[in-house]
Design a protein around this motif. Structure first.
Motif, PDB file in Angstrom:
ATOM      1  N   TRP A 295       0.846  -1.213   0.000  1.00  0.00           N
ATOM      2  CA  TRP A 295       0.000   0.000   0.000  1.00  0.00           C
ATOM      3  C   TRP A 295       0.872   1.251   0.000  1.00  0.00           C
ATOM      4  O   TRP A 295       0.604   2.208  -0.748  1.00  0.00           O
TER       5      TRP A 295
ATOM      6  N   GLN B 282       1.066   4.311  -2.724  1.00  0.00           N
ATOM      7  CA  GLN B 282       0.814   5.698  -2.339  1.00  0.00           C
ATOM      8  C   GLN B 282       1.922   6.641  -2.801  1.00  0.00           C
ATOM      9  O   GLN B 282       1.664   7.751  -3.253  1.00  0.00           O
ATOM     10  N   THR B 283       3.156   6.203  -2.656  1.00  0.00           N
ATOM     11  CA  THR B 283       4.288   7.125  -2.814  1.00  0.00           C
ATOM     12  C   THR B 283       4.893   7.130  -4.203  1.00  0.00           C
ATOM     13  O   THR B 283       5.426   8.148  -4.647  1.00  0.00           O
TER      14      THR B 283
ATOM     15  N   ASN C  58       0.999   6.813   8.914  1.00  0.00           N
ATOM     16  CA  ASN C  58       1.331   7.429   7.628  1.00  0.00           C
ATOM     17  C   ASN C  58       2.640   8.214   7.742  1.00  0.00           C
ATOM     18  O   ASN C  58       3.327   8.154   8.770  1.00  0.00           O
TER      19      ASN C  58
ATOM     20  N   GLU D 160      -8.066   4.177   4.300  1.00  0.00           N
ATOM     21  CA  GLU D 160      -6.720   3.635   4.073  1.00  0.00           C
ATOM     22  C   GLU D 160      -6.607   2.228   4.652  1.00  0.00           C
ATOM     23  O   GLU D 160      -6.029   1.329   4.035  1.00  0.00           O
TER      24      GLU D 160
END
Length: 462
Positions: A37, A41-42, A119, A129
């Motif tokens: 995940w 996201q990044t 996070n 999330e």
């Protein structure tokens, strides 16, 4: 034996079957899902995750599994070793990491452990999330890194000291006033990492420390939830040592309770009330707590000219509303202090610094301080869940029965009567229904809780 997947992370009991408990395979699966995940996201080439753990017996095993899984995904790990939840939270942004994992089941007994997920801000993930991570875990479609792309572990055991320095640097924590007060304090660290962090902080503040259960060996000497019925040892020791107060934390040091100089509970609900009273007296602003917390915070906030609001239970819900409401302090009535001047997470070290400065400035005893606040009494009871128990149907029946009262269903069912309230909800962290009540006397609070327990049992035909 239990495995709970919720807004509070992946939590379960050690041993037993996969998918039913927090087994090694489950730890690897959920760590892999979180890592994938993060990658989604990044979109970064190289990611870093900070990991720390409390002292419970399964901690080292779970940490080895989680760290190795992340390395296998090509993610670098910064290993804080024995740490606290708020310490990991502050380490994530300081390290410019992409996320963090705290290995702790918080107040749960020693057979439990959990992966609490952060996070890049060092804050807990929100519900959406969390759902995405659970979906990745269910699919089990994992792709790991080639040998030349494996991540690496960096050990950094300095972060409790860094955390303490951060607390000492807060403008509203006055170390000199605390030193001048010459406090003598008994600390119950429940044989976890609070036994490292809290005495260290107190010694920096010039406090004489008497340590009780401060050996971080994971052998909890009593139920680790900091409630009155579990804390007879420290209550007796405070009186025996003629100490000014006692400090109690849970295993991961995000909940904080005080014992008065008379060996009585200050009241875990009043940890936040006292800290908020101090902060609001120095800085005008608003507050937030969850809807299972005492009305006393509302009273204190309004006394200082601020606005109080209540969120659904769960730290991420409190933080979200704090940001919306521009709250300068908030938290949960279970002894969780969230002070944004430090970071958006429950932090017992920050709470200690604020509370002791407040006490030193007042120049009164802890018993006298407590007597100055609005007097409310709470009852916190629970009913164990069974497979046949339909919680949603039970809560719906209660909602319909009390439809003409001041009622909210944001999180379970809360009914605000003129002189008291009751909050019924399914726990995020245990297989139970929680029944919280508050009234102007303990007898009234307990009677109200018993009344609703009887109603639930009648509806469920228990």
């Amino acid at each position: 034996m239990t495995l709970i997947k919720s807004i509070s992370g992946i939590r379960g009991t050690i041993g037993g079957k996969t998918e039913e408990n927090l087994t090694p395979l489950d730890a690897v699966k959920f760590a892999a899902a979180y890592g994938l995940w993060l990658k989604e996201q990044t979109k970064k080439e190289k990611l870093t995750v900070v990991i720390g753990r409390d002292a419970r017996l399964s901690g080292e095993m779970i940490q080895n599994l989680v760290s190795s899984t992340l390395i296998g995904l090509g993610i670098d790990v910064i290993d804080l070793g024995l740490s606290t939840t708020p310490t990991v939270e502050i380490a994530v942004p300081l390290e410019k990491a992409d996320g963090g994992i705290i290995l702790t089941a918080s107040h749960n007994p020693k057979q439990w452990n959990a992966l609490k997920l952060l996070n890049s801000k060092g804050e807990f993930l929100n519900g959406e999330e969390g759902k995405k991570i659970l979906k990745i875990a269910e699919k089990e479609d994992f792709s790991f890194a080639e040998v030349d792309e494996l991540g690496k572990i960096t050990i950094n055991d300095s972060y409790i000291d860094i955390h303490i320095d951060e607390v000492l640097d807060l403008p509203l924590v006055d170390a000199e006033k605390i030193k001048a007060a010459k406090f003598k304090i008994v600390v119950d660290g429940v044989n976890s990492t609070g036994g490292i962090a809290i005495p260290k902080l107190l010694k920096e503040l010039g406090v004489e420390v008497v340590e009780l259960y401060c050996e971080p060996n994971g052998q909890f000497p009593h139920n680790p939830e900091p409630l009155k019925e579990h804390l007879s040892d420290i209550c007796e020791l405070v009186v025996k040592e003629k100490a000014d107060l006692g400090i109690v934390v849970d295993p991961d040091v995000d909940r904080l309770a005080f014992i008065t100089n008379e060996g009585e509970m200050f009241g875990e609900e009043y940890t936040l009330v006292a800290c908020a009273d101090y902060v609001l007296g120095k800085t005008k602003g608003n507050t937030v707590s969850n809807m299972s917390s005492s009305r006393a915070l509302r009273d204190v906030t309004e006394k200082h000219g601020g606005t109080y609001e209540a969120s659904a239970v769960g730290e991420v819900n409190v933080v979200t509303l704090m940001k919306t409401n521009k709250a300068i302090i908030g938290g949960e009535g279970n002894g969780g202090i969230i002070y944004p001047e430090s970071h958006y997470g429950r932090d017992a070290l920050v709470g200690v610094g604020l509370f002791l400065t407040h006490l030193a400035e007042k120049g009164i005893s802890v018993s006298e301080l407590r007597a100055g606040y609005p007097s409310y009494f709470m009852s916190k009871k629970k009913i164990a869940l069974t497979p046949s128990l339909d919680v949603d149907a039970i809560l719906k029946a209660i909602e319909e029965k009390y439809a003409n009262e001041n009622l909210t269903t944001v999180d379970g069912v809360k009914i605000d009567f003129p002189e008291n309230w009751v909050h019924l909800r399914k726990s995020n962290t245990e297989p139970i229904i929680r029944i919280y009540t508050e009234a102007k006397s303990q007898k009234e609070a307990d009677s109200l809780a018993d009344k609703f327990i009887a109603e639930i049992k009648e509806i469920a035909r228990l």
